[in-house]
Design an enzyme around this catalytic site. Structure first.
Site, PDB file in Angstrom:
ATOM      1  N   HIS A 313       3.988  -5.832  11.580  1.00 25.35           N
ATOM      2  CA  HIS A 313       2.701  -5.662  12.270  1.00 25.35           C
ATOM      3  C   HIS A 313       1.927  -4.554  11.587  1.00 25.35           C
ATOM      4  O   HIS A 313       2.511  -3.569  11.136  1.00 25.35           O
ATOM      5  CB  HIS A 313       2.935  -5.292  13.744  1.00 25.35           C
ATOM      6  CG  HIS A 313       1.740  -5.526  14.613  1.00 25.35           C
ATOM      7  ND1 HIS A 313       0.717  -4.619  14.697  1.00 25.35           N
ATOM      8  CD2 HIS A 313       1.411  -6.564  15.388  1.00 25.35           C
ATOM      9  CE1 HIS A 313      -0.202  -5.104  15.518  1.00 25.35           C
ATOM     10  NE2 HIS A 313       0.182  -6.278  15.949  1.00 25.35           N
ATOM     11  N   ASP A 371       4.957 -12.520  18.569  1.00 26.17           N
ATOM     12  CA  ASP A 371       5.080 -13.952  18.249  1.00 26.17           C
ATOM     13  C   ASP A 371       6.512 -14.416  18.048  1.00 26.17           C
ATOM     14  O   ASP A 371       6.761 -15.615  17.932  1.00 26.17           O
ATOM     15  CB  ASP A 371       4.277 -14.244  16.974  1.00 26.17           C
ATOM     16  CG  ASP A 371       2.798 -14.030  17.242  1.00 26.17           C
ATOM     17  OD1 ASP A 371       2.183 -13.196  16.558  1.00 26.17           O
ATOM     18  OD2 ASP A 371       2.295 -14.651  18.186  1.00 26.17           O
TER      19      ASP A 371
HETATM   20  C1  SDX Z   1      -0.447 -10.837  15.522  1.00 28.14           C
HETATM   21  O1  SDX Z   1      -3.416  -7.032  14.568  1.00 28.14           O
HETATM   22  C2  SDX Z   1      -2.921  -7.404  15.726  1.00 28.14           C
HETATM   23  O2  SDX Z   1      -2.927  -6.678  16.697  1.00 28.14           O
HETATM   24  C3  SDX Z   1      -2.366  -8.817  15.720  1.00 28.14           C
HETATM   25  C4  SDX Z   1      -1.635  -9.256  17.012  1.00 28.14           C
HETATM   26  C5  SDX Z   1      -2.595  -9.336  18.191  1.00 28.14           C
HETATM   27  O3  SDX Z   1      -2.106  -9.263  19.332  1.00 28.14           O
HETATM   28  O4  SDX Z   1      -3.806  -9.555  17.957  1.00 28.14           O
HETATM   29  O5  SDX Z   1      -0.590  -8.364  17.314  1.00 28.14           O
HETATM   30  C6  SDX Z   1      -1.057 -10.658  16.862  1.00 28.14           C
HETATM   31  O6  SDX Z   1      -1.113 -11.298  14.639  1.00 28.14           O
HETATM   32  C7  SDX Z   1       0.969 -10.322  15.283  1.00 28.14           C
HETATM   33  C8  SDX Z   1       1.410 -10.479  13.798  1.00 28.14           C
HETATM   34  C9  SDX Z   1       1.846 -11.937  13.611  1.00 28.14           C
HETATM   35  N1  SDX Z   1       2.081 -12.218  12.176  1.00 28.14           N
HETATM   36  C10 SDX Z   1       3.321 -12.486  11.723  1.00 28.14           C
HETATM   37  O7  SDX Z   1       4.368 -12.369  12.404  1.00 28.14           O
HETATM   38  C11 SDX Z   1       3.340 -12.975  10.289  1.00 28.14           C
HETATM   39  C12 SDX Z   1       4.442 -12.209   9.516  1.00 28.14           C
HETATM   40  N2  SDX Z   1       3.989 -10.792   9.415  1.00 28.14           N
HETATM   41  C13 SDX Z   1       3.307 -10.410   8.185  1.00 28.14           C
HETATM   42  O8  SDX Z   1       2.467 -11.395   7.649  1.00 28.14           O
HETATM   43  C14 SDX Z   1       2.767  -8.982   8.254  1.00 28.14           C
HETATM   44  O9  SDX Z   1       3.766  -8.217   8.809  1.00 28.14           O
HETATM   45  C15 SDX Z   1       1.468  -8.707   8.973  1.00 28.14           C
HETATM   46  C16 SDX Z   1       0.353  -9.528   8.447  1.00 28.14           C
HETATM   47  C17 SDX Z   1       1.627  -8.933  10.428  1.00 28.14           C
HETATM   48  C18 SDX Z   1       1.148  -7.219   8.737  1.00 28.14           C
HETATM   49  O10 SDX Z   1       0.950  -7.085   7.399  1.00 28.14           O
HETATM   50  P1  SDX Z   1       0.483  -5.669   6.748  1.00 28.14           P
HETATM   51  O11 SDX Z   1       0.330  -4.621   7.775  1.00 28.14           O
HETATM   52  O12 SDX Z   1      -0.709  -5.947   5.878  1.00 28.14           O
HETATM   53  O13 SDX Z   1       1.700  -5.243   5.946  1.00 28.14           O
HETATM   54  P2  SDX Z   1       2.032  -5.730   4.496  1.00 28.14           P
HETATM   55  O14 SDX Z   1       1.761  -7.205   4.378  1.00 28.14           O
HETATM   56  O15 SDX Z   1       1.357  -4.818   3.542  1.00 28.14           O
HETATM   57  O16 SDX Z   1       3.610  -5.555   4.445  1.00 28.14           O
HETATM   58  C19 SDX Z   1       4.193  -4.326   4.060  1.00 28.14           C
HETATM   59  C20 SDX Z   1       5.478  -4.746   3.344  1.00 28.14           C
HETATM   60  C21 SDX Z   1       5.244  -5.704   2.185  1.00 28.14           C
HETATM   61  O17 SDX Z   1       6.356  -5.563   1.302  1.00 28.14           O
HETATM   62  P3  SDX Z   1       6.171  -4.615  -0.041  1.00 28.14           P
HETATM   63  O18 SDX Z   1       4.927  -5.136  -0.771  1.00 28.14           O
HETATM   64  O19 SDX Z   1       5.996  -3.219   0.484  1.00 28.14           O
HETATM   65  O20 SDX Z   1       7.438  -4.841  -0.817  1.00 28.14           O
HETATM   66  O21 SDX Z   1       6.330  -5.468   4.273  1.00 28.14           O
HETATM   67  C22 SDX Z   1       6.496  -6.802   3.811  1.00 28.14           C
HETATM   68  C23 SDX Z   1       5.382  -7.074   2.810  1.00 28.14           C
HETATM   69  O22 SDX Z   1       5.808  -8.056   1.878  1.00 28.14           O
HETATM   70  N3  SDX Z   1       6.406  -7.644   4.996  1.00 28.14           N
HETATM   71  C24 SDX Z   1       7.234  -8.652   5.271  1.00 28.14           C
HETATM   72  C25 SDX Z   1       6.806  -9.149   6.513  1.00 28.14           C
HETATM   73  N4  SDX Z   1       5.748  -8.450   6.939  1.00 28.14           N
HETATM   74  C26 SDX Z   1       5.485  -7.522   5.994  1.00 28.14           C
HETATM   75  N5  SDX Z   1       8.285  -9.158   4.594  1.00 28.14           N
HETATM   76  C27 SDX Z   1       8.928 -10.194   5.173  1.00 28.14           C
HETATM   77  N6  SDX Z   1       8.598 -10.732   6.371  1.00 28.14           N
HETATM   78  C28 SDX Z   1       7.535 -10.231   7.061  1.00 28.14           C
HETATM   79  N7  SDX Z   1       7.220 -10.757   8.223  1.00 28.14           N
END
Ligand code: SDX
Length: 436
Positions: A313, A371
């Site tokens: 998140h 989720d």
């Molecule tokens: C919702 O914003 C809100 O409030 C949203 C929400 C709401 O109520 O409105 O809470 C609802 O959207 C919840 C989130 C649902 N999405 C998912 O579950 C999809 C999986 N999660 C990711 O796509 C991600 O965690 C995000 C999009 C939610 C957050 O992404 P960020 O903050 O931009 O973080 P990032 O992508 O920069 O990740 C940081 C690191 C990266 O690795 P490195 O480049 O540092 O090596 O963490 C990794 C990412 O690759 N990473 C994950 C991951 N989420 C982040 N790796 C594997 N699985 C994951 N789920």
């Protein structure tokens, strides 16, 4: 906003004039540096794609403490609201700032109940779609289409229009979501029943048929109502920011909410519950719990695009408090339905345990979010996977409209218009086609 005694001083190593920037304090959470005069005084923009360090507004609706895993709606902890209130009380709180007393709640419920029907013409929008259209494609069309019916409440600068549009949207989303479901399975639409509560009525419109009534199960109604409460608002997430930016042009509230529906559809945002359940079903199909190690290895592989859906998140760097409540609801629903041995729930808990102990997730502070478990609950209730995000949109509509109304009600608000760092071609002449 309270001006802080501390100022931020911006200085440049090229000898350009430095400038003091005011800092403001909120009631809780990070202070903000006011950069509104930066461009006028320095000719420079700030640069923050993804808005990781940018506050787009001031708000008194929802507060999240990502480090503590805390979520407050108008100051009330989500745990207390999910346990002591129902969704319409939460809607009243988000819209008007206070939980209703009994008289106010009765009046609010009556007001919402009297707006649950949609214009009969709405059904012809649906008939234009294929039966297998994704419900979010249908909902984006239906919600935008509402603005074609309510010319009496589309002036967003009129407080009365804003209020009636909010009531209509809260009241009609369950009807529209149920209609999109019935259309997809070839069953006739079921009209709302004003003798039922908000959530029981939604489940009636979803599962009743003209041939037999639907007996609501109190445990399932309570679980659905809790899902609505947990998804109602979440400060300036992607879809709420979309609604604010869209509404800042002065467009009507129905069009602004339709933009929020479209944004929520994305798998990184509201589409994650559908993606999380599909992920669990894939793992189950390919060997189940024994194959979790292989799946996690794939997620951690830099070259793979596989993510652990329902984890991570932008704000929560601790357990999402909604995920904890959703996991509790999972237990309640599966036990009530005699599905306590549901293989997907067991798989989800095994996956969560492994992920929470794995350095990759621990070092990146990736915890289960709202989720991760919501899909299992909805699937147990009988909601098809493709409808999960439409249910999220139903619940989030009150948050979107509360945030939109807060923005429009702020005399300082302006149309949102970000700038850019231009890295393209500088001016060049067009050559005749024979010379290109
Ligand atoms: C919702 O914003 C809100 O409030 C949203 C929400 C709401 O109520 O409105 O809470 C609802 O959207 C919840 C989130 C649902 N999405 C998912 O579950 C999809 C999986 N999660 C990711 O796509 C991600 O965690 C995000 C999009 C939610 C957050 O992404 P960020 O903050 O931009 O973080 P990032 O992508 O920069 O990740 C940081 C690191 C990266 O690795 P490195 O480049 O540092 O090596 O963490 C990794 C990412 O690759 N990473 C994950 C991951 N989420 C982040 N790796 C594997 N699985 C994951 N789920």
């Amino acid at each position: 906003m309270t001006p802080s005694d501390v100022k931020a001083t911006l200085s440049f190593s090229d000898g350009s004039a430095s400038m003091d920037l005011p800092i403001y304090k909120g009631t809780v959470g990070p202070d903000v540096i006011d950069i509104r005069k930066l461009y006028a005084q320095t000719g420079k923009f700030t640069y923050d794609p993804g808005f990781l360090s940018t506050a787009s507004c001031n708000s008194n609706i929802t507060y999240i403490d990502g480090d503590k895993g805390e979520l407050l709606y108008r100051g009330y902890p989500i745990e207390q609201l999910a346990t002591n209130c129902d969704f319409l009380e939460t809607c009243h709180l988000l819209l008007y700032g206070e939980l209703p007393d009994l008289a106010k709640k009765t009046a609010f419920v009556k007001l919402v109940t009297n707006h649950t029907m949609v214009n009969e013409q709405m059904q012809f929008f649906l008939r234009g779609f294929r039966r297998d259209a994704h419900p979010m494609a249908v909902m984006t069309g239906l919600v935008g289409g509402l603005s074609a019916f309510y010319h009496d409440s589309t002036d967003i600068n009129n407080p009365q229009h804003r209020e009636i549009a909010a009531i209509r949207l809260i009241a009609k989303m369950p009807t529209l979501v149920a209609m999109s479901y019935k259309y997809s399975i070839g069953q006739p639409f079921i009209y709302p029943r004003n003798d039922l509560g908000y959530t029981a009525n939604f489940m009636h419109m979803m599962f009743a048929t003209p041939c037999e009534t639907y007996e609501t199960n109190d445990v399932l109604v309570r679980a659905m109502d809790r899902i609505f409460i947990l998804h109602a608002d979440h400060e300036q997430n992607a879809s709420t920011s979309t609604v604010r930016l869209c509404g800042s042009s002065g467009t009507n509230p129905f069009a602004a909410i339709a933009a929020g529906v479209a944004c929520l559809w994305g798998p990184a945002h509201g589409g994650a519950n559908e993606a999380a359940l599909n992920m669990l079903e894939d793992i189950q199909r390919n060997g189940g719990i024994e194959k979790i190690g292989e799946f996690i290895k794939n997620v951690k592989d830099k070259n793979s695009t596989v993510k652990l859906m329902g984890f991570g998140h932008r704000v929560y760097k601790n357990y999402d408090p909604r995920a904890k409540l959703m996991r509790e609801t999972c237990y309640e629903v599966l036990n009530a339905l005699g599905l306590q041995d549901d293989p997907l729930f067991k798989l989800a808990m095994a996956l969560e345990k492994i992920a929470l102990e794995d350095e990759y997730f621990v070092s990146r502070k990736l915890y289960p979010n709202v989720d991760f478990y919501s899909g299992i609950v909805q699937r147990a209730i009988g909601i098809p996977v493709s409808l999960f995000t439409a249910i999220f949109a139903l619940a989030r509509t009150v948050g979107w409209i509360a945030q939109l109304n807060e923005m429009i009600g702020d005399p300082e608000y302006k149309i949102g218009r970000p700038r850019q760092l231009f890295v393209g071609s500088t001016s060049r002449d067009v050559l005749p086609i024979g010379q290109r």
